[in-house]
Design an enzyme around this catalytic site. Structure first.
Site, short mmCIF file in Angstrom:
data_model
loop_
_atom_site.label_atom_id
_atom_site.label_comp_id
_atom_site.label_asym_id
_atom_site.label_seq_id
_atom_site.Cartn_x
_atom_site.Cartn_y
_atom_site.Cartn_z
N HIS A 73 0.84 -1.18 0.00
CA HIS A 73 0.00 0.00 0.00
C HIS A 73 0.89 1.25 0.00
CE1 HIS A 73 -3.91 2.07 1.62
NE2 HIS A 73 -3.29 2.79 0.70
N GLU A 126 0.41 7.95 -3.72
CA GLU A 126 1.31 7.55 -2.65
C GLU A 126 2.55 8.44 -2.61
OE1 GLU A 126 0.83 5.15 -0.15
OE2 GLU A 126 -1.19 5.46 -0.97
N HIS A 130 2.86 10.65 0.66
CA HIS A 130 3.83 10.08 1.59
C HIS A 130 5.29 10.20 1.13
CE1 HIS A 130 0.42 8.39 3.76
NE2 HIS A 130 0.00 7.81 2.65
#
Length: 253
Positions: A73, A126, A130
């Site tokens: 993930h 992502e 992040h």
């Protein structure tokens, strides 16, 4: 007149000092907002992720890996007891071409189960959310390294292998405590398990497993992360499905 000039100078110097202090405080806040304690490496069980996606709309279908495997993930820089930081640097835009050498591996191991969506949209999300925070770590200091490191971590800490070593296999039900203990025995560190729950029946499905790393990418306990050690029902067995669950309304919890 001289006294007036001196007073004016003192006032202006004071104002300059205050303004400078405010700017430094703002800079300090911005720097602090990007700070984090650990990196959470999150793997998800595609069969549960697919179910969640299908349940959100009858029109949805899934893309699943060719083999029965846990997939990535993301790698999430995280402060203890909360979420984030997130979206740390807009000056680092996602560049799809950077991932061309990794694309085949990412399509199998960092898969977006949402069939029909551009795989780059998941990777872009992502990275923006992040990865732009993770660049503070040398091993993750650019887009290519961020995704390559995720693939490396999956190769070493793949939950399919970790759980199998603890005699935890798909198609069975377990107490979440036993799963957590199993992970700890294999890795010698405490991780986190997240579930999706069927509101109608109360059945819980294993959805994600998270393990933690310090800033030198050494495995550490996840003790102080948000919702540690689990959001799963602690008093009932949870299902580790071997196929996509059907005909039940499930919400992510």
């Amino acid at each position: 007149m001289a006294k007036y000039n001196i007073a004016l100078c003192i006032f202006l110097l004071s104002l300059l000092y205050i303004t400078h202090g405010q700017l430094e405080n703002e800079k300090s806040k911005k720097r602090k907002s990007n700070e984090f304690d650990v990196l959470i490496f999150t793997q998800r069980w595609p069969l549960t992720a697919c179910f969640l996606w299908k349940e959100s709309s009858e029109k949805h279908s899934c893309s699943l890996p060719k083999q029965e495997e846990w997939t990535i993930h993301g790698i999430w820089p995280t402060r203890y007891h909360t979420k984030g930081p997130q979206f740390c640097n807009t000056s680092l835009p996602f560049n799809p071409s950077v991932l061309t050498p990794l694309k085949n591996q990412l399509e199998e191991n960092w898969i977006d189960v949402q069939n029909g969506s551009d795989p780059y949209s998941f990777w872009k999300h992502e990275w923006n959310k992040h990865g732009t925070c993770a660049v503070a770590i040398k091993a993750l200091n650019n887009e290519y390294n961020y995704f390559q490191e995720g693939l490396k971590l999956l190769n070493i800490y793949n939950m399919m292998d970790v759980l199998a070593k603890a005699n935890i296999v798909p198609g069975q039900k377990y107490m979440v405590e036993n799963m957590l203990i199993g992970i700890e025995k294999v890795l010698n560190k405490r991780g986190q398990i997240m579930c999706a729950k069927d509101k109608k029946t109360g059945e819980s499905y294993v959805n994600e497993i998270r393990i933690c790393f310090n800033k030198t990418l050494q495995l550490v306990d996840c003790d102080d992360i948000y919702e540690f050690p689990t959001n799963c029902d602690r008093f009932k067995q949870i299902t580790y499905p071997s196929s996509v669950p059907h005909d039940r309304r499930v919400e992510q919890i």
